[in-house]
Enzyme design. Sequence first.
Site, PDB file in Angstrom:
ATOM      1  N   PHE A 128       0.858  -1.186   0.000  1.00  0.00           N
ATOM      2  CA  PHE A 128       0.000   0.000   0.000  1.00  0.00           C
ATOM      3  C   PHE A 128       0.889   1.228   0.000  1.00  0.00           C
ATOM      4  O   PHE A 128       1.708   1.413   0.893  1.00  0.00           O
ATOM      5  CB  PHE A 128      -0.928   0.026   1.224  1.00  0.00           C
ATOM      6  N   ASP A 215       9.711   2.416   1.183  1.00  0.00           N
ATOM      7  CA  ASP A 215       8.557   3.155   1.709  1.00  0.00           C
ATOM      8  C   ASP A 215       8.426   2.835   3.202  1.00  0.00           C
ATOM      9  O   ASP A 215       7.903   1.789   3.587  1.00  0.00           O
ATOM     10  CB  ASP A 215       7.288   2.761   0.941  1.00  0.00           C
ATOM     11  N   LYS A 244       3.379   9.826   8.464  1.00  0.00           N
ATOM     12  CA  LYS A 244       2.788   9.295   9.695  1.00  0.00           C
ATOM     13  C   LYS A 244       3.440   9.799  10.986  1.00  0.00           C
ATOM     14  O   LYS A 244       3.127  10.884  11.450  1.00  0.00           O
ATOM     15  CB  LYS A 244       2.756   7.770   9.649  1.00  0.00           C
TER      16      LYS A 244
HETATM   17  C1  LIG Z   1       3.427   2.278   3.703  1.00  0.00           C
HETATM   18  C2  LIG Z   1       2.478   3.391   3.412  1.00  0.00           C
HETATM   19  N1  LIG Z   1       2.740   4.233   2.403  1.00  0.00           N
HETATM   20  C3  LIG Z   1       1.926   5.254   2.122  1.00  0.00           C
HETATM   21  C4  LIG Z   1       0.777   5.487   2.840  1.00  0.00           C
HETATM   22  C5  LIG Z   1      -0.116   6.638   2.489  1.00  0.00           C
HETATM   23  O1  LIG Z   1      -0.023   7.610   3.468  1.00  0.00           O
HETATM   24  P1  LIG Z   1      -1.123   8.765   3.593  1.00  0.00           P
HETATM   25  O2  LIG Z   1      -2.383   8.127   4.064  1.00  0.00           O
HETATM   26  O3  LIG Z   1      -0.532   9.716   4.585  1.00  0.00           O
HETATM   27  O4  LIG Z   1      -1.268   9.366   2.239  1.00  0.00           O
HETATM   28  C6  LIG Z   1       0.465   4.635   3.902  1.00  0.00           C
HETATM   29  C7  LIG Z   1      -0.765   4.843   4.680  1.00  0.00           C
HETATM   30  O5  LIG Z   1      -1.253   3.989   5.362  1.00  0.00           O
HETATM   31  C8  LIG Z   1       1.334   3.571   4.199  1.00  0.00           C
HETATM   32  O6  LIG Z   1       1.077   2.719   5.193  1.00  0.00           O
END
Ligand SMILES: Cc1ncc(COP(=O)(O)O)c(C=O)c1O
Length: 395
Positions: A128, A215, A244
Amino acid sequence: MSHVMNTYARQPVAFVRGEGVWLWDEEGRKYLDALAGIAVNTLGYAHPKLNAALARRIQSGVLHTSNLWRIPDQEAAADRIAEITGLDEVFFCNSGLEANEAAIKLARKYGHERGIAEPAIVVMEHAFHGRSLATLSASGSRKVQAGFEPLVSGFVRVPLNDLEAVRQVAENNRNVVAVMVEPIQGEGGINVSRLDYLRGLRELCERRQWLFISDEVQCGLGRTGKWFVYQHAGFLPDVVPLAKGLGSGVPVGACVVGGRAKGLFKPGNHGSTFGGNPLAMTAVCTTLDVMKEERLLDNAARVGGMMTEALRAALGGAKGVSEVRGMGMMIGVEFDEACGELVKAALDAGLVVNVTVDKVVRMLPPLVMSEAEGREVVSRFVPLAKAFLGKRAAA
Ligand SMILES: Cc1ncc(COP(=O)(O)O)c(C=O)c1O
């Protein structure tokens, strides 16, 4: 009828006050928080140092200026992030998807500079990366993509922890310029990459001159006991998207680069009105300083490890539980079938957890959680899980 757009299946609870790892709802009921607003509230609630720093920032009268000017707190935050990541340059934005969007653009620019007209990025099943068009296209979940086609092209998907699959892509696809991996998949169900797999991926990137994009939006920033998961594997990526936990509740994202990704963006290539504003940068500097002062990485490893072991001891062999897994304060308990009702049962018992991919209870506590509070999470959760399993067995 609420005027809030119906994009979330919400529980009928509103938290209105917090302190440490504790929350109170509108009726004054008290809850133990093992989710931290999905890995956001690093310092828990009402941390005195963060509150004081944010209050000083507000009193200065300058919450936002613009990236048209120098922002001293942005420079200070970038220095701190360069130090903990081991990388060189930071682009600030406001969320995880924006950090990943920047990473994807960087990879494409890198490809174009090497004469590849249609650069491609290797991505993982069950990953994700966000909900913008590019990041949902990079994500490995049909649920996230369905209804939003046509998807953005330029992604090649392989299973996680399968190095051979990436080698085959390398043999057959000359357009690949990068690999993008969540070293621990959060939304995908706390799926942990093997460290030898990550090292193998890094070596492949080296050989092929691909960018390695780690990521760490959810798994990074101290949650696993080191600042970043790639540090457990002992190498440096080229690009690290963050968000986050970085502002402990103040929205902020960052795309951190080094190695081959350094110097790719020039003025005019990328930007964000709010990105890196003084309010968010105060939150970043203070969050990172407090994490060091209070040794929260050690705490995450110790308390998170204890919680995982205790959950494993209580539920590991139970019929209906497939696995208890995780690293530090990133913990998943996987059931054989959908366990969404456990979230409601936990809330009724004063415990905040979450379920992802229908079957995995996820715990991402604030990194300030003490050992006693961690034990309390386990002792509240285990009877609920056993009652749920008992009900399933009887049905
Ligand atoms: C690994 C990862 N990347 C990207 C995101 C996307 O982040 P945002 O919700 O702040 O756009 C998330 C959100 O859960 C995530 O867990």
